[in-house]
Scaffold this active site. Structure first.
Site, PDB file in Angstrom:
ATOM      1  N   ASP A 168      12.049 -21.953  16.629  1.00  0.00           N
ATOM      2  CA  ASP A 168      12.334 -23.301  17.144  1.00  0.00           C
ATOM      3  C   ASP A 168      11.575 -23.552  18.448  1.00  0.00           C
ATOM      4  O   ASP A 168      11.626 -24.651  18.997  1.00  0.00           O
ATOM      5  CB  ASP A 168      13.845 -23.559  17.269  1.00  0.00           C
ATOM      6  CG  ASP A 168      14.554 -22.600  18.196  1.00  0.00           C
ATOM      7  OD1 ASP A 168      13.908 -21.675  18.733  1.00  0.00           O
ATOM      8  OD2 ASP A 168      15.789 -22.766  18.380  1.00  0.00           O
ATOM      9  N   SER A 169      10.805 -22.554  18.894  1.00  0.00           N
ATOM     10  CA  SER A 169       9.862 -22.778  19.991  1.00  0.00           C
ATOM     11  C   SER A 169       8.833 -23.840  19.595  1.00  0.00           C
ATOM     12  O   SER A 169       8.092 -24.327  20.453  1.00  0.00           O
ATOM     13  CB  SER A 169       9.152 -21.471  20.374  1.00  0.00           C
ATOM     14  OG  SER A 169       8.602 -20.850  19.240  1.00  0.00           O
ATOM     15  N   ASP A 199      14.109 -20.038  12.117  1.00  0.00           N
ATOM     16  CA  ASP A 199      15.209 -20.209  13.069  1.00  0.00           C
ATOM     17  C   ASP A 199      16.187 -21.279  12.613  1.00  0.00           C
ATOM     18  O   ASP A 199      15.766 -22.381  12.216  1.00  0.00           O
ATOM     19  CB  ASP A 199      14.648 -20.672  14.427  1.00  0.00           C
ATOM     20  CG  ASP A 199      14.442 -19.533  15.393  1.00  0.00           C
ATOM     21  OD1 ASP A 199      15.077 -18.472  15.233  1.00  0.00           O
ATOM     22  OD2 ASP A 199      13.642 -19.709  16.329  1.00  0.00           O
ATOM     23  N   GLU A 214      15.256 -10.645  23.622  1.00  0.00           N
ATOM     24  CA  GLU A 214      14.406 -11.497  24.470  1.00  0.00           C
ATOM     25  C   GLU A 214      14.800 -11.417  25.935  1.00  0.00           C
ATOM     26  O   GLU A 214      15.985 -11.507  26.279  1.00  0.00           O
ATOM     27  CB  GLU A 214      14.489 -12.961  23.990  1.00  0.00           C
ATOM     28  CG  GLU A 214      13.628 -13.881  24.854  1.00  0.00           C
ATOM     29  CD  GLU A 214      13.348 -15.244  24.245  1.00  0.00           C
ATOM     30  OE1 GLU A 214      13.914 -15.578  23.190  1.00  0.00           O
ATOM     31  OE2 GLU A 214      12.545 -15.983  24.850  1.00  0.00           O
ATOM     32  N   GLU A 252      20.857 -17.278  17.220  1.00  0.00           N
ATOM     33  CA  GLU A 252      20.997 -16.690  18.547  1.00  0.00           C
ATOM     34  C   GLU A 252      22.455 -16.359  18.869  1.00  0.00           C
ATOM     35  O   GLU A 252      23.347 -17.164  18.608  1.00  0.00           O
ATOM     36  CB  GLU A 252      20.487 -17.682  19.610  1.00  0.00           C
ATOM     37  CG  GLU A 252      19.011 -17.992  19.487  1.00  0.00           C
ATOM     38  CD  GLU A 252      18.522 -18.933  20.583  1.00  0.00           C
ATOM     39  OE1 GLU A 252      19.294 -19.290  21.499  1.00  0.00           O
ATOM     40  OE2 GLU A 252      17.340 -19.315  20.521  1.00  0.00           O
ATOM     41  N   LYS A 291      17.178 -16.732  11.341  1.00  0.00           N
ATOM     42  CA  LYS A 291      17.538 -16.113  12.632  1.00  0.00           C
ATOM     43  C   LYS A 291      18.489 -17.054  13.357  1.00  0.00           C
ATOM     44  O   LYS A 291      18.302 -18.265  13.322  1.00  0.00           O
ATOM     45  CB  LYS A 291      16.284 -15.852  13.466  1.00  0.00           C
ATOM     46  CG  LYS A 291      16.585 -15.328  14.881  1.00  0.00           C
ATOM     47  CD  LYS A 291      15.358 -14.754  15.569  1.00  0.00           C
ATOM     48  CE  LYS A 291      14.444 -15.763  16.179  1.00  0.00           C
ATOM     49  NZ  LYS A 291      15.041 -16.603  17.245  1.00  0.00           N
TER      50      LYS A 291
HETATM   51  O1  KIV Z   1      11.641 -19.586  18.751  1.00  0.00           O
HETATM   52  C1  KIV Z   1      10.980 -18.581  19.047  1.00  0.00           C
HETATM   53  O2  KIV Z   1       9.757 -18.624  19.185  1.00  0.00           O
HETATM   54  C2  KIV Z   1      11.682 -17.321  19.256  1.00  0.00           C
HETATM   55  C3  KIV Z   1      10.877 -16.190  19.809  1.00  0.00           C
HETATM   56  C4  KIV Z   1      10.841 -16.300  21.292  1.00  0.00           C
HETATM   57  C5  KIV Z   1      11.409 -14.881  19.403  1.00  0.00           C
HETATM   58  O3  KIV Z   1      12.844 -17.223  19.018  1.00  0.00           O
END
Ligand code: KIV
Length: 250
Positions: free
Chosen positions: A43-44, A82, A179, A112, A110
Site C-alpha cells: 500500500d506504499s 497488502d 519494519e 499490519e 499482508k
Molecule cells: O507497503 C509497503 O511497501 C510495505 C513495505 C514497507 C514492507 O509494507
C-alpha cells in the site's frame, strides 16, 4: 476456490530471501525475471504511485487494480498484496477483503499488527488464505502515532514484539515483515520463529530483506528513508530522456 497453501509459499522462500514492492506490469515482470523471490503489491503505492502523503488514503479498489496488473507480470515470485487500512476491522471484513485480493491474483495477503489481529489472521487461515504478518513500525498507524517511529527501543515493547511474532506464527503466518525496529529485536524474532522474517530498517539479522522498489531504483527523489540504500537513478534517466526529447523537437 483453492488458494496456495502457507506451506507451499514458505517452501518457495529460501534464505537469504529477496523481496521488493511492485505496482505495475513492466516493473513486476522485470523484478520477476531478475529472480526476486517475493513481490509485494504494497500500500506504499499510495505515496510511490499516487502521490499521497501516506498509506491511509489507499482503498481496496486501488489494491485490487494494482494486484491485477502486477499478476500479469509475475511468473515465479510469490505475490503478496497488502490489505489497506480499514479493510480488516473485523474477522469477517478481513476475509471478505482478502478474498477480493486473492481473486485479483494474489498468492497471499499482508496485514499490519500483532496481538490485536490474531482473530482476523485465524479467520484468514480458516478460509485457507495465506497471510504475511507485519510487525514493528506500522505505516497505517502513522496518524495515530504522530509520525514514523522506530520500535523495540524499550525492553517491554521489545518483549511484546517477540511474543506477538510467536503468536502470529502459531496463527499460521507464512512469513513476516519486520519494519523499522531495533536490529537486536529483529534478530531475536528471527531466532524465535521458524517462518522467514523480511526486514526493512531492521538490521541484517533477518532471514531476508524487503525494500520499496522506488527506493532501490532511485525513482522517488523527493523522499528517501534514512535506512534506504539507493542502487540506481531512474529519476535522472527520466529527467534527462524527457529533456533530450524536448530539446530535439524544438
Ligand atoms: O507497503 C509497503 O511497501 C510495505 C513495505 C514497507 C514492507 O509494507
Amino acid at each position: 476456490m483453492a488458494y496456495p497453501t502457507s506451506q507451499s509459499l514458505r517452501d518457495r522462500l529460501q534464505a537469504p530471501v529477496s523481496s521488493i514492492t511492485a505496482y505495475d506490469y513492466p516493473v513486476a515482470r522485470l523484478c520477476d525475471e531478475a529472480g526476486i523471490q517475493l513481490i509485494l503489491v504494497g500500500d506504499s503505492l499510495g505515496m510511490m504511485v499516487a502521490g499521497m502523503e501516506d498509506t491511509t488514503g489507499v482503498t481496496l479498489e486501488h489494491m485490487i487494480y494494482h494486484t491485477e496488473i502486477v499478476r500479469r507480470g509475475v511468473q515465479s515470485a510469490v505475490l503478496v498484496s497488502d490489505l489497506p487500512i480499514d479493510t480488516y476491522r473485523t474477522p469477517e471484513e478481513a476475509v471478505t477483503s482478502a478474498k477480493r485480493l486473492m481473486k485479483a491474483g494474489a498468492d497471499a495477503v499482508k496485514l499490519e499488527g500483532g496481538f490485536g489481529q490474531l482473530e482476523k489472521v485465524k479467520a484468514l487461515r480458516d478460509e485457507g488464505i495465506a497471510f504475511c504478518a507485519h510487525l514493528g513500525m506500522l505505516p497505517q498507524r502513522v496518524k495515530e502515532e504522530g509520525g514514523y517511529k522506530k520500535k523495540g527501543k524499550e525492553e517491554v515493547e521489545a518483549d511484546q514484539l517477540v511474543s506477538a511474532a510467536i503468536a502470529l506464527e502459531e496463527a499460521g503466518a507464512f512469513a513476516m515483515v519486520l519494519e523499522s525496529m531495533v536490529a537486536s529485536v529483529a534478530t531475536r524474532i528471527t531466532d524465535a520463529v521458524s517462518i522467514p522474517t523480511l526486514g526493512i530498517g531492521a538490521g541484517s539479522g533477518c532471514d531476508g530483506q524487503i525494500r520499496v522498489l522506488h527506493d532501490v531504483i532511485g525513482a522517488y527523489p523527493w523522499f528517501v528513508p534514512p535506512f534506504a540504500k539507493v542502487y540506481g537513478n531512474v529519476a535522472e534517466v527520466i529527467r534527462k530522456s524527457v529533456a533530450d526529447y524536448i530539446e530535439e523537437i524544438k
